[in-house]
Design a protein around this motif. Structure first.
Motif, PDB file in Angstrom:
ATOM      1  N   LYS A  65      56.380 -24.904  -1.103  1.00  0.00           N
ATOM      2  CA  LYS A  65      57.591 -25.663  -0.767  1.00  0.00           C
ATOM      3  C   LYS A  65      58.825 -24.771  -0.811  1.00  0.00           C
ATOM      4  CE  LYS A  65      60.031 -29.381   0.048  1.00  0.00           C
ATOM      5  NZ  LYS A  65      61.348 -28.712   0.138  1.00  0.00           N
ATOM      6  N   ARG A  66      58.910 -23.887  -1.804  1.00  0.00           N
ATOM      7  CA  ARG A  66      60.065 -22.995  -1.907  1.00  0.00           C
ATOM      8  C   ARG A  66      60.121 -22.034  -0.723  1.00  0.00           C
ATOM      9  NH1 ARG A  66      62.774 -22.477  -6.351  1.00  0.00           N
ATOM     10  NH2 ARG A  66      64.406 -22.202  -4.799  1.00  0.00           N
ATOM     11  N   LEU A  67      58.969 -21.533  -0.290  1.00  0.00           N
ATOM     12  CA  LEU A  67      58.939 -20.622   0.857  1.00  0.00           C
ATOM     13  C   LEU A  67      59.342 -21.341   2.142  1.00  0.00           C
ATOM     14  CD1 LEU A  67      55.696 -18.576   0.081  1.00  0.00           C
ATOM     15  CD2 LEU A  67      58.066 -17.815  -0.147  1.00  0.00           C
ATOM     16  N   GLU A  68      58.994 -22.606   2.245  1.00  0.00           N
ATOM     17  CA  GLU A  68      59.412 -23.387   3.414  1.00  0.00           C
ATOM     18  C   GLU A  68      60.930 -23.503   3.480  1.00  0.00           C
ATOM     19  OE1 GLU A  68      57.400 -27.110   3.192  1.00  0.00           O
ATOM     20  OE2 GLU A  68      55.422 -26.260   3.676  1.00  0.00           O
ATOM     21  N   ASP A  69      61.586 -23.475   2.317  1.00  0.00           N
ATOM     22  CA  ASP A  69      63.050 -23.577   2.278  1.00  0.00           C
ATOM     23  C   ASP A  69      63.734 -22.399   2.972  1.00  0.00           C
ATOM     24  OD1 ASP A  69      62.851 -25.942   0.883  1.00  0.00           O
ATOM     25  OD2 ASP A  69      63.147 -25.033  -1.089  1.00  0.00           O
ATOM     26  N   ILE A  70      63.041 -21.259   3.075  1.00  0.00           N
ATOM     27  CA  ILE A  70      63.624 -20.105   3.778  1.00  0.00           C
ATOM     28  C   ILE A  70      62.910 -19.843   5.107  1.00  0.00           C
ATOM     29  CG2 ILE A  70      64.548 -18.994   1.713  1.00  0.00           C
ATOM     30  CD1 ILE A  70      62.126 -17.126   1.724  1.00  0.00           C
ATOM     31  N   GLY A  71      62.098 -20.806   5.542  1.00  0.00           N
ATOM     32  CA  GLY A  71      61.508 -20.717   6.874  1.00  0.00           C
ATOM     33  C   GLY A  71      60.143 -20.075   6.961  1.00  0.00           C
ATOM     34  N   ILE A  72      59.440 -19.962   5.843  1.00  0.00           N
ATOM     35  CA  ILE A  72      58.088 -19.388   5.858  1.00  0.00           C
ATOM     36  C   ILE A  72      57.087 -20.512   5.606  1.00  0.00           C
ATOM     37  CG2 ILE A  72      56.503 -17.760   4.769  1.00  0.00           C
ATOM     38  CD1 ILE A  72      58.891 -16.038   4.047  1.00  0.00           C
ATOM     39  N   TYR A  73      56.272 -20.803   6.618  1.00  0.00           N
ATOM     40  CA  TYR A  73      55.359 -21.936   6.548  1.00  0.00           C
ATOM     41  C   TYR A  73      53.895 -21.483   6.596  1.00  0.00           C
ATOM     42  CZ  TYR A  73      59.521 -24.693   7.677  1.00  0.00           C
ATOM     43  OH  TYR A  73      60.770 -25.262   7.662  1.00  0.00           O
ATOM     44  N   ASP A  74      53.047 -22.249   5.927  1.00  0.00           N
ATOM     45  CA  ASP A  74      51.579 -22.104   6.020  1.00  0.00           C
ATOM     46  C   ASP A  74      51.093 -20.692   5.709  1.00  0.00           C
ATOM     47  OD1 ASP A  74      51.495 -24.784   6.926  1.00  0.00           O
ATOM     48  OD2 ASP A  74      51.925 -24.110   8.968  1.00  0.00           O
ATOM     49  N   THR A  75      51.783 -20.001   4.832  1.00  0.00           N
ATOM     50  CA  THR A  75      51.400 -18.614   4.544  1.00  0.00           C
ATOM     51  C   THR A  75      50.367 -18.505   3.427  1.00  0.00           C
ATOM     52  OG1 THR A  75      52.265 -16.410   4.046  1.00  0.00           O
ATOM     53  CG2 THR A  75      53.307 -18.251   2.912  1.00  0.00           C
ATOM     54  N   ILE A  76      50.370 -19.474   2.492  1.00  0.00           N
ATOM     55  CA  ILE A  76      49.403 -19.446   1.387  1.00  0.00           C
ATOM     56  C   ILE A  76      48.271 -20.416   1.704  1.00  0.00           C
ATOM     57  CG2 ILE A  76      49.037 -19.814  -1.082  1.00  0.00           C
ATOM     58  CD1 ILE A  76      51.994 -19.199  -1.517  1.00  0.00           C
ATOM     59  N   GLN A  77      47.095 -19.882   1.874  1.00  0.00           N
ATOM     60  CA  GLN A  77      45.946 -20.689   2.261  1.00  0.00           C
ATOM     61  C   GLN A  77      44.961 -20.824   1.103  1.00  0.00           C
ATOM     62  OE1 GLN A  77      44.233 -19.176   5.883  1.00  0.00           O
ATOM     63  NE2 GLN A  77      46.041 -19.707   7.087  1.00  0.00           N
ATOM     64  N   THR A  78      44.418 -22.018   0.974  1.00  0.00           N
ATOM     65  CA  THR A  78      43.409 -22.274  -0.045  1.00  0.00           C
ATOM     66  C   THR A  78      42.036 -21.888   0.489  1.00  0.00           C
ATOM     67  OG1 THR A  78      44.691 -24.136  -0.910  1.00  0.00           O
ATOM     68  CG2 THR A  78      42.362 -24.023  -1.532  1.00  0.00           C
ATOM     69  N   LYS A  79      41.329 -21.068  -0.251  1.00  0.00           N
ATOM     70  CA  LYS A  79      39.964 -20.686   0.101  1.00  0.00           C
ATOM     71  C   LYS A  79      39.033 -21.401  -0.873  1.00  0.00           C
ATOM     72  CE  LYS A  79      41.391 -17.864   3.295  1.00  0.00           C
ATOM     73  NZ  LYS A  79      41.156 -18.126   4.730  1.00  0.00           N
ATOM     74  N   ARG A  80      38.488 -22.505  -0.408  1.00  0.00           N
ATOM     75  CA  ARG A  80      37.718 -23.389  -1.282  1.00  0.00           C
ATOM     76  C   ARG A  80      36.601 -22.644  -2.012  1.00  0.00           C
ATOM     77  NH1 ARG A  80      38.021 -28.618  -1.597  1.00  0.00           N
ATOM     78  NH2 ARG A  80      39.199 -28.725   0.364  1.00  0.00           N
ATOM     79  N   GLY A  81      36.588 -22.813  -3.315  1.00  0.00           N
ATOM     80  CA  GLY A  81      35.564 -22.187  -4.137  1.00  0.00           C
ATOM     81  C   GLY A  81      35.804 -20.714  -4.413  1.00  0.00           C
ATOM     82  N   GLY A 124      39.564 -19.051  -4.098  1.00  0.00           N
ATOM     83  CA  GLY A 124      40.907 -18.797  -4.603  1.00  0.00           C
ATOM     84  C   GLY A 124      41.943 -19.037  -3.531  1.00  0.00           C
ATOM     85  N   TYR A 125      42.902 -18.110  -3.414  1.00  0.00           N
ATOM     86  CA  TYR A 125      43.985 -18.260  -2.448  1.00  0.00           C
ATOM     87  C   TYR A 125      44.194 -16.945  -1.701  1.00  0.00           C
ATOM     88  CZ  TYR A 125      45.040 -22.494  -5.074  1.00  0.00           C
ATOM     89  OH  TYR A 125      44.950 -23.714  -5.685  1.00  0.00           O
ATOM     90  N   SER A 126      44.715 -17.080  -0.484  1.00  0.00           N
ATOM     91  CA  SER A 126      45.010 -15.904   0.328  1.00  0.00           C
ATOM     92  C   SER A 126      46.359 -16.100   1.004  1.00  0.00           C
ATOM     93  CB  SER A 126      43.928 -15.704   1.395  1.00  0.00           C
ATOM     94  OG  SER A 126      44.249 -14.600   2.225  1.00  0.00           O
TER      95      SER A 126
END
Length: 230
Positions: A204-220, A222-224
């Motif tokens: 949500k904080r990154l969206e405030d400066i215009g960066i969207y959908d950058t952190i993706q959940t990798k089920r089982g 972690g995150y990328s």
């Protein structure tokens, strides 16, 4: 190799400094737009700044304050102004040292080497640089601030640490276990949902400066973090 950003509008002096420092294997960069010195500093991300006082548009005292607001990089003033008041103002505005023109190159070199030792070498408390940049996204480590296209937000300590780990491993999967261990001292007492909540807040904080959908959940797994900004 150490990078030195020289802010000097006298081309004769500038070229002399650049030529001599490059002989000692320093990378020397110079100002192109004197109205955007702070922006060029961020792009160059130097180890040391050499700064004149008399400059077009704004003086060196102004630019020293501007640079000091985002970085602790050593700033050495080089100026023909020799009064005690000028030297006091240089230090009070954030400068680390002051050399009066005309100066001996040996003295300048000694000052630079001393600043490197104190900041990055044997006398340094922490030799990591203040600003971390990935494709135009700037992380200011000492302030927990992230910037994109001129928009800045201050993150919480946990949010900033989370962002730094992910962006340092961009396009790679970082496991939940690694993130938990990096962010919390005793993971045994951390609720499994705590990390998910912090990830959601960071998105949500990154969206405030215009960066969207950058952190993706990798089920089982972690995150990328992937590059979605242009």
């Amino acid at each position: 190799m150490y990078k030195i950003f020289v802010i000097e509008d006298d081309e004769k002096i500038l070229n002399l400094i650049k030529d001599r420092l490059e002989r000692y294997n320093y990378i020397v960069t110079t100002v192109k737009d004197y109205s955007n010195i702070k922006g060029e500093f961020i792009i160059e991300n130097p180890h040391i700044v050499l700064l004149d006082i008399n400059l077009p548009n704004y003086d060196g005292f102004f630019w020293c304050r501007e640079l000091r607001s985002i970085s602790k990089v050593p700033i050495i003033f080089i100026s023909a102004r020799f009064s005690d008041m000028d030297q006091v103002m240089a230090i009070e505005n954030g400068g680390d040292d002051y050399i009066i023109k005309p100066f001996s190159f040996d003295l300048l070199l000694a000052k630079i080497k001393g600043a490197i030792r104190r900041t990055y070498g044997e006398y340094a408390e922490n030799n990591t640089k203040d600003i971390y940049e990935v494709d135009g996204v700037y992380l200011y480590k000492n302030q927990s601030i992230v910037e994109w296209t001129g928009k800045k937000i201050e993150l919480s300590k946990k949010e900033f640490s989370l962002l730094y780990i992910l962006i340092s491993n961009i396009n790679e999967i970082v496991s939940r276990e690694i993130l938990l261990e990096e962010l919390w001292d005793d993971v045994e007492f951390v609720d499994d949902n705590t990390l998910s909540v912090n990830i959601a807040r960071l998105r949500k904080r990154l969206e405030d400066i215009g960066i969207y959908d950058t952190i993706q959940t990798k089920r089982g797994q972690g995150y990328s973090m992937i590059k979605t900004w242009d």
